[in-house]
Design a protein around this motif. Sequence first.
Motif, PDB file in Angstrom:
ATOM      1  N   LEU A  16       0.826  -1.202   0.000  1.00  8.33           N
ATOM      2  CA  LEU A  16       0.000   0.000   0.000  1.00  8.33           C
ATOM      3  C   LEU A  16       0.862   1.256   0.000  1.00  8.33           C
ATOM      4  CD1 LEU A  16      -2.796   1.241   0.122  1.00  8.33           C
ATOM      5  CD2 LEU A  16      -2.676   1.090   2.610  1.00  8.33           C
ATOM      6  N   ILE A  17       1.947   1.243   0.706  1.00  8.61           N
ATOM      7  CA  ILE A  17       2.844   2.412   0.758  1.00  8.61           C
ATOM      8  C   ILE A  17       3.462   2.667  -0.613  1.00  8.61           C
ATOM      9  CG2 ILE A  17       5.007   3.277   1.723  1.00  8.61           C
ATOM     10  CD1 ILE A  17       4.173   2.122   4.376  1.00  8.61           C
ATOM     11  N   GLU A  18       3.869   1.635  -1.305  1.00  9.66           N
ATOM     12  CA  GLU A  18       4.442   1.815  -2.640  1.00  9.66           C
ATOM     13  C   GLU A  18       3.409   2.411  -3.592  1.00  9.66           C
ATOM     14  OE1 GLU A  18       7.718  -1.789  -2.847  1.00  9.66           O
ATOM     15  OE2 GLU A  18       5.599  -2.252  -3.203  1.00  9.66           O
ATOM     16  N   VAL A  24       1.070   9.802  -5.371  1.00  8.87           N
ATOM     17  CA  VAL A  24       1.496  11.153  -4.995  1.00  8.87           C
ATOM     18  C   VAL A  24       2.421  11.732  -6.067  1.00  8.87           C
ATOM     19  CG1 VAL A  24       2.891  12.455  -3.340  1.00  8.87           C
ATOM     20  CG2 VAL A  24       1.149  10.879  -2.524  1.00  8.87           C
ATOM     21  N   ILE A  25       3.331  10.943  -6.579  1.00 14.89           N
ATOM     22  CA  ILE A  25       4.240  11.419  -7.635  1.00 14.89           C
ATOM     23  C   ILE A  25       3.444  11.797  -8.882  1.00 14.89           C
ATOM     24  CG2 ILE A  25       6.070  10.713  -9.227  1.00 14.89           C
ATOM     25  CD1 ILE A  25       7.279   9.106  -6.875  1.00 14.89           C
ATOM     26  N   THR A  30       1.144  15.962 -12.462  1.00  9.96           N
ATOM     27  CA  THR A  30      -0.059  16.507 -13.083  1.00  9.96           C
ATOM     28  C   THR A  30      -0.235  17.973 -12.708  1.00  9.96           C
ATOM     29  OG1 THR A  30      -1.107  14.334 -13.014  1.00  9.96           O
ATOM     30  CG2 THR A  30      -2.563  16.228 -13.292  1.00  9.96           C
ATOM     31  N   THR A  31      -0.014  18.310 -11.466  1.00 11.70           N
ATOM     32  CA  THR A  31      -0.134  19.694 -11.014  1.00 11.70           C
ATOM     33  C   THR A  31       0.857  20.593 -11.739  1.00 11.70           C
ATOM     34  OG1 THR A  31      -0.856  18.933  -8.837  1.00 11.70           O
ATOM     35  CG2 THR A  31      -0.032  21.197  -8.989  1.00 11.70           C
ATOM     36  N   VAL A  32       2.089  20.145 -11.880  1.00 11.35           N
ATOM     37  CA  VAL A  32       3.102  20.944 -12.577  1.00 11.35           C
ATOM     38  C   VAL A  32       2.704  21.166 -14.032  1.00 11.35           C
ATOM     39  CG1 VAL A  32       5.498  20.903 -13.400  1.00 11.35           C
ATOM     40  CG2 VAL A  32       4.985  20.295 -11.034  1.00 11.35           C
TER      41      VAL A  32
END
Length: 153
Positions: A16-18, A24-25, A30-32
Amino acid sequence: MNRKTRSSRPINGFTLIELMVVIVIIGILTTVVVINVLPNVDKAAITRARADIAALETALISYKADTMVFPSSQQGLAALKAAPVDLGNPDRYRPGGYLTRLPDDPWGHPYQYASPGRPDRGGGGGAFDVWSMGPDGNSAAGGEADDIGNWNL
């Protein structure tokens, strides 16, 4: 008794962490991209509107060169596509018209036309005004701030 034991094979898959790190990456990337691309979309729309208005101006000047008058406000830009029924010298109208189609502005609204031009606009009230109502689609009082016309090319 023979007991079955689990094999010592590793379990394939992601934790789940991976998965959360990857999501998040992707979100950050996408935001950039959105921050860098969206302002250029608005600039491109304004540039296209200015190019369309310049093409309409050229067609109107050709219309006047042939017919000796600009289309009236009532005839509008449609006079560039087909000869108006009330044209004074219909034999002087160019066969096929001056445009194959009338474009809409980048925001999906028809371009506006007035002859003679309004003196309160930056062009000083020339022979005609051609303009886009801009992204808000409004040219009424108070809605003219984003209008793009031949007076501000």
